[in-house]
Design a protein around this motif. Sequence first.
Motif, PDB file in Angstrom:
ATOM      1  N   ALA A 134      53.743  -4.959  16.102  1.00 26.11           N
ATOM      2  CA  ALA A 134      54.254  -6.137  15.409  1.00 26.11           C
ATOM      3  C   ALA A 134      53.244  -7.276  15.452  1.00 26.11           C
ATOM      4  CB  ALA A 134      55.568  -6.577  16.050  1.00 26.11           C
ATOM      5  N   TYR A 135      53.223  -8.064  14.378  1.00 24.93           N
ATOM      6  CA  TYR A 135      52.373  -9.246  14.322  1.00 24.93           C
ATOM      7  C   TYR A 135      52.986 -10.370  15.148  1.00 24.93           C
ATOM      8  CZ  TYR A 135      49.670  -7.396  10.344  1.00 24.93           C
ATOM      9  OH  TYR A 135      48.869  -6.652   9.528  1.00 24.93           O
ATOM     10  N   ARG A 136      52.137 -11.174  15.781  1.00 23.02           N
ATOM     11  CA  ARG A 136      52.611 -12.418  16.387  1.00 23.02           C
ATOM     12  C   ARG A 136      52.771 -13.457  15.289  1.00 23.02           C
ATOM     13  NH1 ARG A 136      48.303 -13.170  21.374  1.00 23.02           N
ATOM     14  NH2 ARG A 136      48.618 -11.128  22.375  1.00 23.02           N
ATOM     15  N   ALA A 137      53.374 -14.564  15.657  1.00 26.37           N
ATOM     16  CA  ALA A 137      53.564 -15.648  14.694  1.00 26.37           C
ATOM     17  C   ALA A 137      52.200 -16.128  14.179  1.00 26.37           C
ATOM     18  CB  ALA A 137      54.307 -16.808  15.344  1.00 26.37           C
ATOM     19  N   GLY A 138      52.032 -16.130  12.861  1.00 23.45           N
ATOM     20  CA  GLY A 138      50.799 -16.630  12.249  1.00 23.45           C
ATOM     21  C   GLY A 138      49.723 -15.581  12.044  1.00 23.45           C
ATOM     22  N   GLN A 139      49.839 -14.420  12.729  1.00 21.48           N
ATOM     23  CA  GLN A 139      48.785 -13.422  12.617  1.00 21.48           C
ATOM     24  C   GLN A 139      48.714 -12.795  11.223  1.00 21.48           C
ATOM     25  OE1 GLN A 139      49.408 -10.724  16.019  1.00 21.48           O
ATOM     26  NE2 GLN A 139      47.334 -11.253  16.672  1.00 21.48           N
ATOM     27  N   ARG A 140      49.869 -12.459  10.657  1.00 18.32           N
ATOM     28  CA  ARG A 140      49.854 -11.837   9.336  1.00 18.32           C
ATOM     29  C   ARG A 140      49.256 -12.790   8.304  1.00 18.32           C
ATOM     30  NH1 ARG A 140      52.456  -7.733   6.672  1.00 18.32           N
ATOM     31  NH2 ARG A 140      53.805  -7.242   8.457  1.00 18.32           N
ATOM     32  N   GLU A 141      49.647 -14.058   8.365  1.00 20.24           N
ATOM     33  CA  GLU A 141      49.127 -15.038   7.407  1.00 20.24           C
ATOM     34  C   GLU A 141      47.612 -15.176   7.525  1.00 20.24           C
ATOM     35  OE1 GLU A 141      51.645 -15.413   9.387  1.00 20.24           O
ATOM     36  OE2 GLU A 141      53.400 -15.965   8.189  1.00 20.24           O
ATOM     37  N   MET A 142      47.111 -15.163   8.780  1.00 20.15           N
ATOM     38  CA  MET A 142      45.679 -15.297   8.992  1.00 20.15           C
ATOM     39  C   MET A 142      44.938 -14.054   8.506  1.00 20.15           C
ATOM     40  SD  MET A 142      43.682 -16.381  12.472  1.00 20.15           S
ATOM     41  CE  MET A 142      41.889 -16.563  12.474  1.00 20.15           C
ATOM     42  N   ALA A 143      45.505 -12.868   8.757  1.00 20.43           N
ATOM     43  CA  ALA A 143      44.888 -11.625   8.316  1.00 20.43           C
ATOM     44  C   ALA A 143      44.818 -11.563   6.796  1.00 20.43           C
ATOM     45  CB  ALA A 143      45.647 -10.426   8.874  1.00 20.43           C
ATOM     46  N   VAL A 144      45.895 -11.969   6.133  1.00 20.88           N
ATOM     47  CA  VAL A 144      45.929 -11.975   4.662  1.00 20.88           C
ATOM     48  C   VAL A 144      44.889 -12.945   4.115  1.00 20.88           C
ATOM     49  CG1 VAL A 144      47.321 -12.600   2.651  1.00 20.88           C
ATOM     50  CG2 VAL A 144      48.328 -11.227   4.486  1.00 20.88           C
ATOM     51  N   ALA A 145      44.792 -14.126   4.738  1.00 18.78           N
ATOM     52  CA  ALA A 145      43.816 -15.125   4.288  1.00 18.78           C
ATOM     53  C   ALA A 145      42.386 -14.634   4.495  1.00 18.78           C
ATOM     54  CB  ALA A 145      44.036 -16.446   5.032  1.00 18.78           C
ATOM     55  N   ALA A 146      42.146 -13.940   5.621  1.00 24.94           N
ATOM     56  CA  ALA A 146      40.804 -13.423   5.907  1.00 24.94           C
ATOM     57  C   ALA A 146      40.412 -12.354   4.889  1.00 24.94           C
ATOM     58  CB  ALA A 146      40.750 -12.854   7.324  1.00 24.94           C
ATOM     59  N   PHE A 147      41.348 -11.443   4.594  1.00 24.61           N
ATOM     60  CA  PHE A 147      41.053 -10.379   3.626  1.00 24.61           C
ATOM     61  C   PHE A 147      40.775 -10.978   2.247  1.00 24.61           C
ATOM     62  CE2 PHE A 147      42.020  -7.114   0.511  1.00 24.61           C
ATOM     63  CZ  PHE A 147      41.355  -6.013   1.021  1.00 24.61           C
ATOM     64  N   ALA A 148      41.562 -11.969   1.856  1.00 26.25           N
ATOM     65  CA  ALA A 148      41.370 -12.606   0.548  1.00 26.25           C
ATOM     66  C   ALA A 148      40.014 -13.297   0.466  1.00 26.25           C
ATOM     67  CB  ALA A 148      42.497 -13.606   0.282  1.00 26.25           C
ATOM     68  N   ALA A 149      39.609 -13.952   1.562  1.00 22.12           N
ATOM     69  CA  ALA A 149      38.312 -14.638   1.584  1.00 22.12           C
ATOM     70  C   ALA A 149      37.170 -13.641   1.445  1.00 22.12           C
ATOM     71  CB  ALA A 149      38.166 -15.442   2.866  1.00 22.12           C
ATOM     72  N   ILE A 150      37.279 -12.517   2.147  1.00 14.41           N
ATOM     73  CA  ILE A 150      36.237 -11.483   2.060  1.00 14.41           C
ATOM     74  C   ILE A 150      36.180 -10.904   0.647  1.00 14.41           C
ATOM     75  CG2 ILE A 150      35.531  -9.213   2.889  1.00 14.41           C
ATOM     76  CD1 ILE A 150      36.866  -9.966   5.589  1.00 14.41           C
ATOM     77  N   LYS A 151      37.331 -10.576   0.102  1.00 12.86           N
ATOM     78  CA  LYS A 151      37.409  -9.974  -1.231  1.00 12.86           C
ATOM     79  C   LYS A 151      36.826 -10.894  -2.290  1.00 12.86           C
ATOM     80  CE  LYS A 151      40.718  -8.003  -4.528  1.00 12.86           C
ATOM     81  NZ  LYS A 151      42.147  -7.648  -4.769  1.00 12.86           N
TER      82      LYS A 151
END
Length: 381
Positions: free
Chosen positions: A215-232
């Motif tokens: 399970a993701y901790r609070a804020g982890q999913r949002e940060m992961a999504v933002a990181a992937f979008a920035a890389i893409k």
Amino acid sequence: MPLHTVKISVRQLVEFILRSGDIDVAYMGANRAAEGTRAHQRVQRKKKAEAKANGFTYESEVFLQTDCAHRDILFHVEGRADGVQRANDGEITVEEIKSTLGAVPAYAPEESHWHWAQAKCYGYMYLSGVQTDGETPRDEETRANPPPPGLRVSLTYCQIETETTRTFSLYFTCGELKSFFLALLEKYHAFAQMDADRIEERNRTAKALPFPYGAYRAGQREMAVAAFAAIKQGRKLFAQAPTGTGKTVSVLFPAVKSLSEGYGCKIFYLTAKTVARQAAEEALRHMTDKGLRMRGITLTAKDKICFCEPRRCDPEYCQYAKGHFDRVNAALLDCLRGEPLLTRPVVENYARKHSVCPSEFQLDLALFCDTVICDYNHVYD
């Protein structure tokens, strides 16, 4: 099935395959220091002036590239020839310049030396750009000016402090240069194939990789999504989060996923403290436990990883510097075939086993890794 593509520079190719002997800091390329750059430029200006006085043309820093399918690998090789001279009689000379802190050599190096090899590769690449595809000339201009059957390869040494120069020259046919070039690719093939297999396995396992901590901790999913979008999107991401949020895996996980989608070829994780380095290593270890097959390395400062006390990069003093290049490729194959996560203890273990310099060894290993964890200083070096 499409061929796997390996992109490599001429210098990387010939140094990697033909290097031998001791670690020696006497010879240096134009990329190593400002003095080397200025030495190259002095020689190039002199060559241009001489060519102009004799009615020749001399062009410096000539970009060359070629694609060569060898067995099941497509090699894209590129580089810059220090100089190309065209004489009035049609003779072409491709020149390689080497700056040195020591004395310029009195005699030409053996033809198998990597300095000649680099120049010969540029010669082949230059000729391959003017050869026709088969027996039929491409146009009237080619009929009137057929491609040359060969060219002259020139090797110029320049002493940085005294500005003394000495030039050696050899003539090679197109066939000789092509055979030499293909022989280099054949020797590099084992490393290229190993790299192709690594990338295929990395992409396959990365696509199937679940979030390593469940399970993701609070804020982890949002940060992961933002990181992937920035890389893409090829953008920068500035993220601020409190200690304990799990920032490391929140950026490493999407970065690993992005590699499998073709949005990059290597991850650099930069740290300033040991605790941050350990967090990155732990995150990679957790992903490996979940099925990821990806090779990562942690780079250590030269002063810390050196086996000698005090550190002294001199083959007469250090047994690991003496003969390092005679043994390092065998050490690479041994280490890369057996270890996915190359931490400092792993690097030191294989360096001692093969008696090679651990600092130089880790830099070579990094060429064949997906993730490089290192201090910020390594990026600025």
